[in-house]
Design a protein around this motif. Structure first.
Motif, PDB file in Angstrom:
ATOM      1  N   ALA A   1       0.842  -1.194   0.000  1.00  0.00           N
ATOM      2  CA  ALA A   1       0.000   0.000   0.000  1.00  0.00           C
ATOM      3  C   ALA A   1       0.879   1.247   0.000  1.00  0.00           C
ATOM      4  O   ALA A   1       1.961   1.256   0.573  1.00  0.00           O
ATOM      5  CB  ALA A   1      -0.921  -0.007   1.217  1.00  0.00           C
ATOM      6  N   ASP A   2       0.395   2.296  -0.654  1.00  0.00           N
ATOM      7  CA  ASP A   2       1.157   3.542  -0.750  1.00  0.00           C
ATOM      8  C   ASP A   2       0.868   4.496   0.399  1.00  0.00           C
ATOM      9  O   ASP A   2       1.677   5.360   0.716  1.00  0.00           O
ATOM     10  CB  ASP A   2       0.841   4.247  -2.080  1.00  0.00           C
ATOM     11  N   ASP A   3      -0.293   4.333   1.021  1.00  0.00           N
ATOM     12  CA  ASP A   3      -0.646   5.193   2.141  1.00  0.00           C
ATOM     13  C   ASP A   3      -1.600   4.431   3.047  1.00  0.00           C
ATOM     14  O   ASP A   3      -2.182   3.409   2.658  1.00  0.00           O
ATOM     15  CB  ASP A   3      -1.304   6.486   1.644  1.00  0.00           C
TER      16      ASP A   3
ATOM     17  N   PRO B   1       6.833   1.759  -4.520  1.00  0.00           N
ATOM     18  CA  PRO B   1       7.260   3.072  -5.028  1.00  0.00           C
ATOM     19  C   PRO B   1       7.787   3.991  -3.934  1.00  0.00           C
ATOM     20  O   PRO B   1       8.780   4.696  -4.128  1.00  0.00           O
ATOM     21  CB  PRO B   1       5.977   3.619  -5.671  1.00  0.00           C
ATOM     22  N   LYS B   2       7.139   4.001  -2.788  1.00  0.00           N
ATOM     23  CA  LYS B   2       7.577   4.887  -1.714  1.00  0.00           C
ATOM     24  C   LYS B   2       8.909   4.434  -1.125  1.00  0.00           C
ATOM     25  O   LYS B   2       9.780   5.267  -0.805  1.00  0.00           O
ATOM     26  CB  LYS B   2       6.514   4.943  -0.619  1.00  0.00           C
TER      27      LYS B   2
ATOM     28  N   THR C   1       8.973  16.140   1.411  1.00  0.00           N
ATOM     29  CA  THR C   1       9.664  15.911   0.144  1.00  0.00           C
ATOM     30  C   THR C   1       9.026  14.787  -0.661  1.00  0.00           C
ATOM     31  O   THR C   1       8.833  14.912  -1.878  1.00  0.00           O
ATOM     32  CB  THR C   1      11.147  15.567   0.390  1.00  0.00           C
ATOM     33  N   LEU C   2       8.665  13.692   0.013  1.00  0.00           N
ATOM     34  CA  LEU C   2       8.200  12.496  -0.686  1.00  0.00           C
ATOM     35  C   LEU C   2       6.692  12.276  -0.585  1.00  0.00           C
ATOM     36  O   LEU C   2       6.136  11.493  -1.352  1.00  0.00           O
ATOM     37  CB  LEU C   2       8.927  11.261  -0.140  1.00  0.00           C
ATOM     38  N   TRP C   3       6.044  12.938   0.351  1.00  0.00           N
ATOM     39  CA  TRP C   3       4.594  12.918   0.434  1.00  0.00           C
ATOM     40  C   TRP C   3       4.091  14.289   0.011  1.00  0.00           C
ATOM     41  O   TRP C   3       4.845  15.086  -0.535  1.00  0.00           O
ATOM     42  CB  TRP C   3       4.139  12.563   1.848  1.00  0.00           C
ATOM     43  N   GLU C   4       2.837  14.598   0.270  1.00  0.00           N
ATOM     44  CA  GLU C   4       2.347  15.917  -0.093  1.00  0.00           C
ATOM     45  C   GLU C   4       2.789  16.940   0.937  1.00  0.00           C
ATOM     46  O   GLU C   4       3.098  16.615   2.075  1.00  0.00           O
ATOM     47  CB  GLU C   4       0.812  15.918  -0.207  1.00  0.00           C
TER      48      GLU C   4
ATOM     49  N   LYS D   1      10.102  -1.374   6.778  1.00  0.00           N
ATOM     50  CA  LYS D   1       9.958  -2.365   5.706  1.00  0.00           C
ATOM     51  C   LYS D   1      11.110  -2.279   4.724  1.00  0.00           C
ATOM     52  O   LYS D   1      11.591  -3.310   4.230  1.00  0.00           O
ATOM     53  CB  LYS D   1       8.624  -2.157   4.986  1.00  0.00           C
ATOM     54  N   LEU D   2      11.588  -1.082   4.426  1.00  0.00           N
ATOM     55  CA  LEU D   2      12.731  -0.920   3.524  1.00  0.00           C
ATOM     56  C   LEU D   2      13.964  -1.586   4.113  1.00  0.00           C
ATOM     57  O   LEU D   2      14.707  -2.286   3.411  1.00  0.00           O
ATOM     58  CB  LEU D   2      12.995   0.563   3.272  1.00  0.00           C
TER      59      LEU D   2
END
Length: 240
Positions: A98-100, A168-169, A193-196, A212-213
Protein backbone atom coordinates in the motif's frame (compact mmCIF):
# COMPACT_ATOMS: atom_id res chain seq x y z
CA UNK A 1 -9.37 10.08 -11.71
CA UNK A 2 -11.10 6.70 -11.85
CA UNK A 3 -11.46 5.38 -8.31
CA UNK A 4 -12.36 1.96 -6.94
CA UNK A 5 -13.38 2.07 -3.26
CA UNK A 6 -13.93 -1.29 -1.57
CA UNK A 7 -15.54 -0.39 1.76
CA UNK A 8 -18.28 -2.25 3.65
CA UNK A 9 -19.24 0.71 5.85
CA UNK A 10 -22.19 2.31 4.02
CA UNK A 11 -21.93 5.64 5.86
CA UNK A 12 -18.27 6.04 4.92
CA UNK A 13 -18.97 5.12 1.29
CA UNK A 14 -21.94 7.49 1.08
CA UNK A 15 -19.95 10.34 2.60
CA UNK A 16 -17.07 9.90 0.16
CA UNK A 17 -19.49 9.54 -2.75
CA UNK A 18 -20.88 13.01 -2.02
CA UNK A 19 -17.40 14.54 -1.90
CA UNK A 20 -16.18 12.71 -5.02
CA UNK A 21 -19.20 13.92 -7.01
CA UNK A 22 -18.10 17.51 -6.37
CA UNK A 23 -14.72 16.89 -8.00
CA UNK A 24 -14.61 17.53 -11.73
CA UNK A 25 -13.38 14.49 -13.63
CA UNK A 26 -13.58 12.09 -10.67
CA UNK A 27 -15.51 8.86 -11.13
CA UNK A 28 -15.86 6.32 -8.36
CA UNK A 29 -17.18 2.79 -8.03
CA UNK A 30 -18.18 1.62 -4.53
CA UNK A 31 -18.25 -2.07 -3.63
CA UNK A 32 -18.95 -3.48 -0.17
CA UNK A 33 -17.79 -7.09 -0.58
CA UNK A 34 -14.10 -7.98 -0.84
CA UNK A 35 -14.43 -10.82 -3.34
CA UNK A 36 -16.79 -8.79 -5.50
CA UNK A 37 -14.35 -5.87 -5.37
CA UNK A 38 -11.45 -8.12 -6.40
CA UNK A 39 -13.40 -9.49 -9.36
CA UNK A 40 -14.35 -5.95 -10.41
CA UNK A 41 -10.69 -4.95 -10.28
CA UNK A 42 -9.69 -7.90 -12.47
CA UNK A 43 -12.31 -6.95 -15.05
CA UNK A 44 -11.45 -3.23 -15.05
CA UNK A 45 -7.76 -3.08 -14.15
CA UNK A 46 -6.74 -0.92 -17.10
CA UNK A 47 -9.25 1.80 -16.21
CA UNK A 48 -8.69 1.97 -12.44
CA UNK A 49 -6.34 4.77 -11.36
CA UNK A 50 -6.78 4.72 -7.57
CA UNK A 51 -7.83 2.04 -5.07
CA UNK A 52 -9.19 2.77 -1.60
CA UNK A 53 -9.21 -0.48 0.29
CA UNK A 54 -10.69 -1.22 3.70
CA UNK A 55 -8.62 -3.66 5.74
CA UNK A 56 -11.58 -5.63 7.12
CA UNK A 57 -13.99 -6.79 4.42
CA UNK A 58 -16.48 -9.63 4.01
CA UNK A 59 -15.75 -12.21 1.35
CA UNK A 60 -12.07 -11.40 0.92
CA UNK A 61 -10.16 -9.15 3.30
CA UNK A 62 -8.18 -6.10 2.28
CA UNK A 63 -4.87 -7.70 3.17
CA UNK A 64 -5.32 -10.46 0.60
CA UNK A 65 -6.72 -8.08 -2.02
CA UNK A 66 -3.75 -5.74 -1.64
CA UNK A 67 -1.31 -8.65 -1.85
CA UNK A 68 -2.99 -10.01 -4.98
CA UNK A 69 -3.11 -6.62 -6.69
CA UNK A 70 0.59 -6.04 -6.11
CA UNK A 71 1.45 -9.40 -7.66
CA UNK A 72 0.27 -8.11 -11.04
CA UNK A 73 0.33 -4.32 -10.75
CA UNK A 74 3.17 -2.52 -8.97
CA UNK A 75 2.12 1.02 -9.83
CA UNK A 76 -1.61 1.50 -9.19
CA UNK A 77 -1.97 3.68 -6.05
CA UNK A 78 -3.48 1.89 -3.05
CA UNK A 79 -4.71 3.60 0.12
CA UNK A 80 -5.49 1.27 3.01
CA UNK A 81 -8.45 2.41 5.11
CA UNK A 82 -9.07 0.97 8.56
CA UNK A 83 -10.26 1.68 12.08
CA UNK A 84 -7.08 0.20 13.50
CA UNK A 85 -4.43 2.63 14.68
CA UNK A 86 -1.44 0.57 15.82
CA UNK A 87 1.97 0.97 14.20
CA UNK A 88 2.10 -2.79 13.60
CA UNK A 89 -1.04 -2.51 11.47
CA UNK A 90 0.51 0.33 9.48
CA UNK A 91 3.61 -1.76 8.86
CA UNK A 92 1.41 -4.65 7.78
CA UNK A 93 -0.54 -2.55 5.28
CA UNK A 94 2.50 -0.78 3.86
CA UNK A 95 4.48 -4.01 3.78
CA UNK A 96 1.88 -5.49 1.46
CA UNK A 97 2.50 -2.67 -1.00
CA UNK A 98 0.00 0.00 0.00
CA UNK A 99 1.16 3.54 -0.75
CA UNK A 100 -0.65 5.19 2.14
CA UNK A 101 -2.52 4.25 5.29
CA UNK A 102 -5.48 6.21 6.69
CA UNK A 103 -7.31 5.47 9.93
CA UNK A 104 -10.97 6.12 10.67
CA UNK A 105 -12.45 8.53 11.48
CA UNK A 106 -10.87 10.91 8.98
CA UNK A 107 -11.52 14.32 7.49
CA UNK A 108 -12.77 13.93 3.87
CA UNK A 109 -11.07 17.14 2.68
CA UNK A 110 -7.71 16.08 4.08
CA UNK A 111 -8.21 12.57 2.72
CA UNK A 112 -8.84 13.87 -0.80
CA UNK A 113 -5.76 16.08 -0.58
CA UNK A 114 -3.71 12.95 0.11
CA UNK A 115 -5.43 11.21 -2.79
CA UNK A 116 -4.51 14.04 -5.17
CA UNK A 117 -0.88 14.02 -4.04
CA UNK A 118 -0.64 10.25 -4.41
CA UNK A 119 -2.29 10.39 -7.83
CA UNK A 120 0.19 13.02 -9.06
CA UNK A 121 3.12 10.90 -7.91
CA UNK A 122 1.68 7.81 -9.55
CA UNK A 123 1.34 9.61 -12.88
CA UNK A 124 4.99 10.68 -12.71
CA UNK A 125 6.00 7.14 -11.81
CA UNK A 126 4.17 5.74 -14.84
CA UNK A 127 5.81 8.28 -17.12
CA UNK A 128 9.23 7.37 -15.77
CA UNK A 129 8.50 3.68 -16.19
CA UNK A 130 7.46 4.17 -19.81
CA UNK A 131 10.47 6.34 -20.58
CA UNK A 132 12.77 4.00 -18.69
CA UNK A 133 13.17 1.53 -21.52
CA UNK A 134 16.58 2.92 -22.36
CA UNK A 135 19.06 1.26 -24.66
CA UNK A 136 21.68 0.85 -21.98
CA UNK A 137 20.07 -0.15 -18.70
CA UNK A 138 23.44 -0.34 -16.97
CA UNK A 139 23.56 3.42 -16.50
CA UNK A 140 23.16 4.41 -12.85
CA UNK A 141 22.61 7.94 -11.65
CA UNK A 142 23.39 7.01 -8.02
CA UNK A 143 26.36 4.79 -7.14
CA UNK A 144 27.79 4.24 -3.66
CA UNK A 145 30.02 1.56 -2.17
CA UNK A 146 27.16 -0.91 -1.96
CA UNK A 147 24.17 0.66 -3.72
CA UNK A 148 23.48 1.42 -7.38
CA UNK A 149 20.24 3.07 -8.47
CA UNK A 150 18.79 3.59 -11.92
CA UNK A 151 16.08 6.22 -11.49
CA UNK A 152 14.76 5.85 -15.02
CA UNK A 153 13.76 2.22 -14.69
CA UNK A 154 13.39 2.52 -10.90
CA UNK A 155 15.73 -0.31 -10.00
CA UNK A 156 18.01 -0.44 -6.97
CA UNK A 157 20.87 -2.91 -6.57
CA UNK A 158 22.72 -3.99 -3.45
CA UNK A 159 26.10 -4.65 -5.06
CA UNK A 160 25.05 -6.81 -8.05
CA UNK A 161 21.74 -8.04 -6.63
CA UNK A 162 18.44 -6.39 -7.50
CA UNK A 163 16.55 -5.35 -4.36
CA UNK A 164 13.23 -6.96 -5.10
CA UNK A 165 9.68 -6.01 -4.16
CA UNK A 166 10.38 -2.36 -3.31
CA UNK A 167 7.19 -0.31 -3.23
CA UNK A 168 7.26 3.07 -5.03
CA UNK A 169 7.58 4.89 -1.71
CA UNK A 170 10.39 2.63 -0.45
CA UNK A 171 12.30 3.23 -3.68
CA UNK A 172 11.88 6.99 -3.32
CA UNK A 173 13.14 6.92 0.28
CA UNK A 174 16.22 4.88 -0.66
CA UNK A 175 16.87 7.09 -3.68
CA UNK A 176 16.74 10.27 -1.60
CA UNK A 177 18.87 8.97 1.28
CA UNK A 178 21.49 7.31 -0.95
CA UNK A 179 21.87 10.46 -3.05
CA UNK A 180 22.90 12.35 0.11
CA UNK A 181 25.20 10.00 2.10
CA UNK A 182 25.54 10.83 5.81
CA UNK A 183 23.02 13.67 5.57
CA UNK A 184 20.39 13.37 8.28
CA UNK A 185 16.79 13.71 7.13
CA UNK A 186 14.10 14.47 9.68
CA UNK A 187 10.73 12.77 9.44
CA UNK A 188 9.21 16.15 8.59
CA UNK A 189 11.70 16.64 5.73
CA UNK A 190 10.95 13.20 4.32
CA UNK A 191 7.20 13.78 4.56
CA UNK A 192 7.27 17.17 2.83
CA UNK A 193 9.66 15.91 0.14
CA UNK A 194 8.20 12.50 -0.69
CA UNK A 195 4.59 12.92 0.43
CA UNK A 196 2.35 15.92 -0.09
CA UNK A 197 3.19 19.28 1.41
CA UNK A 198 1.68 20.00 3.85
CA UNK A 199 1.33 16.43 5.12
CA UNK A 200 -1.86 15.77 7.09
CA UNK A 201 -1.16 12.26 8.34
CA UNK A 202 0.84 10.63 11.10
CA UNK A 203 4.64 11.00 11.12
CA UNK A 204 4.81 7.29 12.05
CA UNK A 205 4.10 6.63 8.38
CA UNK A 206 7.80 7.35 7.76
CA UNK A 207 8.87 4.87 10.44
CA UNK A 208 6.66 2.18 8.94
CA UNK A 209 8.15 2.63 5.46
CA UNK A 210 11.71 2.75 6.80
CA UNK A 211 11.15 -0.45 8.77
CA UNK A 212 9.96 -2.37 5.71
CA UNK A 213 12.73 -0.92 3.52
CA UNK A 214 15.34 -2.02 6.05
CA UNK A 215 13.90 -5.53 6.20
CA UNK A 216 14.12 -5.87 2.43
CA UNK A 217 17.67 -4.50 2.25
CA UNK A 218 18.91 -6.74 5.06
CA UNK A 219 18.26 -9.73 2.82
CA UNK A 220 21.20 -8.61 0.68
CA UNK A 221 23.79 -7.24 3.08
CA UNK A 222 24.56 -4.99 6.06
CA UNK A 223 22.17 -2.28 7.16
CA UNK A 224 22.94 1.06 5.52
CA UNK A 225 20.01 3.18 6.75
CA UNK A 226 20.85 4.43 10.21
CA UNK A 227 18.61 5.97 12.85
CA UNK A 228 19.78 9.26 14.33
CA UNK A 229 17.86 9.17 17.59
CA UNK A 230 15.67 12.18 18.20
CA UNK A 231 16.32 13.54 14.71
CA UNK A 232 15.61 11.17 11.82
CA UNK A 233 17.45 8.88 9.38
CA UNK A 234 20.55 8.84 7.21
CA UNK A 235 22.26 6.62 4.64
CA UNK A 236 25.74 5.76 5.94
CA UNK A 237 28.20 3.13 4.67
CA UNK A 238 31.00 4.24 7.00
CA UNK A 239 32.61 1.30 8.75
CA UNK A 240 30.59 -1.29 6.80
Amino acid sequence: MNILMIEDNESVAEMMSMFFEQQKGWEATFIQDGEEGWQYYLANEAAIEMIILDLNLPGKDGIQICRDIRKQNKLVPIIMLTARDAESEQVLGLGLGADDYVTKPFDPITFMARMRALYRRSQLTEEIAKDGEVENASQYDIETKFIRINSQNREAFFEDKLIEHLTPKEFEILQLLASHPKQVFTREHLLTTLWEDPFYGDERTVDAHIKKLRQKMEEYGPQLIQTVWGVGYKFDETGV
